[in-house]
Scaffold this motif. Structure first.
Motif, PDB file in Angstrom:
ATOM      1  N   SER A 135       8.262 -11.218  -2.844  1.00  0.00           N
ATOM      2  CA  SER A 135       7.646 -12.444  -3.337  1.00  0.00           C
ATOM      3  C   SER A 135       8.396 -13.662  -2.840  1.00  0.00           C
ATOM      4  N   HIS A 136       7.759 -14.816  -3.036  1.00  0.00           N
ATOM      5  CA  HIS A 136       8.393 -16.119  -2.859  1.00  0.00           C
ATOM      6  C   HIS A 136       8.034 -16.930  -4.092  1.00  0.00           C
ATOM      7  N   GLY A 137       8.950 -16.959  -5.040  1.00  0.00           N
ATOM      8  CA  GLY A 137       8.661 -17.634  -6.294  1.00  0.00           C
ATOM      9  C   GLY A 137       7.463 -16.985  -6.966  1.00  0.00           C
ATOM     10  N   ASP A 138       6.571 -17.819  -7.460  1.00  0.00           N
ATOM     11  CA  ASP A 138       5.353 -17.315  -8.095  1.00  0.00           C
ATOM     12  C   ASP A 138       4.166 -17.336  -7.145  1.00  0.00           C
ATOM     13  N   ASP A 139       4.400 -17.680  -5.881  1.00  0.00           N
ATOM     14  CA  ASP A 139       3.290 -17.913  -4.965  1.00  0.00           C
ATOM     15  C   ASP A 139       2.794 -16.635  -4.295  1.00  0.00           C
ATOM     16  N   VAL A 140       3.700 -15.745  -3.979  1.00  0.00           N
ATOM     17  CA  VAL A 140       3.331 -14.519  -3.271  1.00  0.00           C
ATOM     18  C   VAL A 140       3.816 -13.335  -4.091  1.00  0.00           C
ATOM     19  N   TRP A 141       2.940 -12.373  -4.282  1.00  0.00           N
ATOM     20  CA  TRP A 141       3.364 -11.201  -5.043  1.00  0.00           C
ATOM     21  C   TRP A 141       2.624  -9.984  -4.524  1.00  0.00           C
ATOM     22  N   ALA A 142       3.361  -9.014  -4.053  1.00  0.00           N
ATOM     23  CA  ALA A 142       2.786  -7.759  -3.594  1.00  0.00           C
ATOM     24  C   ALA A 142       3.905  -6.733  -3.573  1.00  0.00           C
ATOM     25  N   SER A 143       3.601  -5.516  -3.140  1.00  0.00           N
ATOM     26  CA  SER A 143       4.594  -4.442  -3.162  1.00  0.00           C
ATOM     27  C   SER A 143       4.627  -3.715  -1.832  1.00  0.00           C
ATOM     28  N   MET A 144       5.752  -3.092  -1.586  1.00  0.00           N
ATOM     29  CA  MET A 144       5.910  -2.232  -0.414  1.00  0.00           C
ATOM     30  C   MET A 144       6.790  -1.061  -0.805  1.00  0.00           C
ATOM     31  N   GLY A 145       6.746  -0.006  -0.023  1.00  0.00           N
ATOM     32  CA  GLY A 145       7.605   1.122  -0.328  1.00  0.00           C
ATOM     33  C   GLY A 145       7.401   2.260   0.637  1.00  0.00           C
ATOM     34  N   ILE A 146       7.972   3.409   0.270  1.00  0.00           N
ATOM     35  CA  ILE A 146       7.844   4.594   1.110  1.00  0.00           C
ATOM     36  C   ILE A 146       7.433   5.779   0.247  1.00  0.00           C
ATOM     37  N   VAL A 147       6.779   6.739   0.895  1.00  0.00           N
ATOM     38  CA  VAL A 147       6.455   8.018   0.281  1.00  0.00           C
ATOM     39  C   VAL A 147       7.138   9.094   1.110  1.00  0.00           C
TER      40      VAL A 147
END
Length: 338
Positions: free
Chosen positions: A298-310
């Motif tokens: 994220s960047h503050g409250d402006d961008v919100w998402a997730s990433m990861g690995i399986v």
């Protein structure tokens, strides 16, 4: 509650099993680790760990391997997240440098995560809650055919083909100017309302063209990128053929389901720090032979998402967690600079 010695033995079993991919025996633990006790004491402690469900014996006369419960305790209490080396941090910076827009950032991120973790990487497109319009472009491609392009403040570029009808080049040019004057600098969320007002103002000559272009622009800004997930590194599953021997097909099918991946990321990556779902903790049955390591970016409250690995439950959790966290933080900084 396990005492410190049993916790040390569990840590050693997890570490050795991840490294060797072979069940771990008491003699090997004594030889490889400074446990300060005899093999008989280690065997007794391993029996307690097995009785409590932290390790299991896959075959008669074999050593022990961790269970999902054992990995969970390791992650929660025993696994120290390894700091990335200077070379690893430089590699992330170099790989991500020069990204030109959101699509490029996401593509680079999924490739980078897959490479440095040697697992399957999944990256959700960011939600841009306050992105603004930077540029509107209208192009004539052929008689009666055109293209509408929207560039927002994050660098994201979207386009739609248009039916221009009998509109002249002069009309297309005039509408382009009026659209930029009306929309540039405003949040994308306000575009539909601003377009309605503009369509009422342009008059009968530009009205039909404005209606067609307005519909295309509304379609562009209304598309929800947060429902998109990019997957990379699927061939990495072949490195763990023994673990996925009977389950690789359902795992692959699950990795093709965007809704499943969004759910995984949403549940495992809802925190700015790294979270881990191990084996049976995953809500989707075909992925219960895997673990998910995820983090929000994220960047503050402006961008919100997730990433990861399986990847397999038998993974190097400290290193994987460090890599996911580092990449997530770096992508957050890129979005802040964009």
């Amino acid at each position: 509650m396990l005492d410190d010695r049993k916790l040390d033995i569990l840590r050693a079993i997890v570490t050795d099993y991840v490294s060797s991919q072979e069940p771990v025996g008491s003699r090997a633990l004594v030889d490889r680790h400074n446990l300060g006790v005899s093999p008989a004491t280690v065997r007794n402690d391993m029996a307690v760990l097995e009785e409590e469900g932290y390790i299991t014996q896959p075959h008669t006369s074999a050593g022990r391997i961790p269970t999902d419960k054992g990995y969970r305790l390791f992650v929660d209490r025993l696994g120290t997240v390894k700091p990335l080396s200077l070379a690893e941090r430089r590699a992330i910076t170099t790989f991500m440098a020069g990204a030109i827009d959101i699509d490029d950032v996401v593509r680079r991120t999924v490739r980078l995560l897959a490479q440095i973790t040697q697992q399957v990487a999944i990256v959700q497109y960011p939600v841009l809650t306050s992105a603004t319009v930077r540029l509107i472009e209208l192009l004539t491609l052929a008689p009666g055919r055109g293209l509408a392009i929207v560039v927002n403040s994050s660098g994201r570029v979207d386009q739609r083909q248009l039916d221009l009808g009998a509109a002249s080049d002069e009309q297309v040019s005039e509408l382009r100017g009026r659209l930029n004057a009306a929309l540039v600098g405003h949040p994308t969320a306000r575009v539909p309302d601003l377009l309605v007002a503009l369509t009422d103002e342009v008059g009968p000559e530009l009205g039909p063209l404005a209606a067609v272009v307005g519909a295309a622009l509304i379609d562009i800004v209304s598309a929800d990128p947060a429902t998109r997930v990019v997957v990379g590194g699927v061939p990495n599953l072949t490195r763990f053929g023994d673990q996925f021997e009977t389950t690789v097909k359902p795992v692959l099918e699950a990795l093709e389901e965007q809704v499943v991946l969004l759910r995984l990321l949403g549940e495992a990556g809802g925190s700015a720090d790294v979270t881990v779902r191990i084996g049976s903790e995953n809500p989707y049955q075909p992925l219960q032979s895997t673990s998910v390591v995820a983090s929000a970016y994220s960047h503050g409250d402006d961008v919100w998402a997730s990433m990861g690995i399986v990847g397999p439950t038998r993974m190097d959790y400290p290193s994987t967690m460090a890599s996911v966290r580092a990449v997530a933080r770096y992508v957050g900084r890129i979005l802040a600079e964009g």
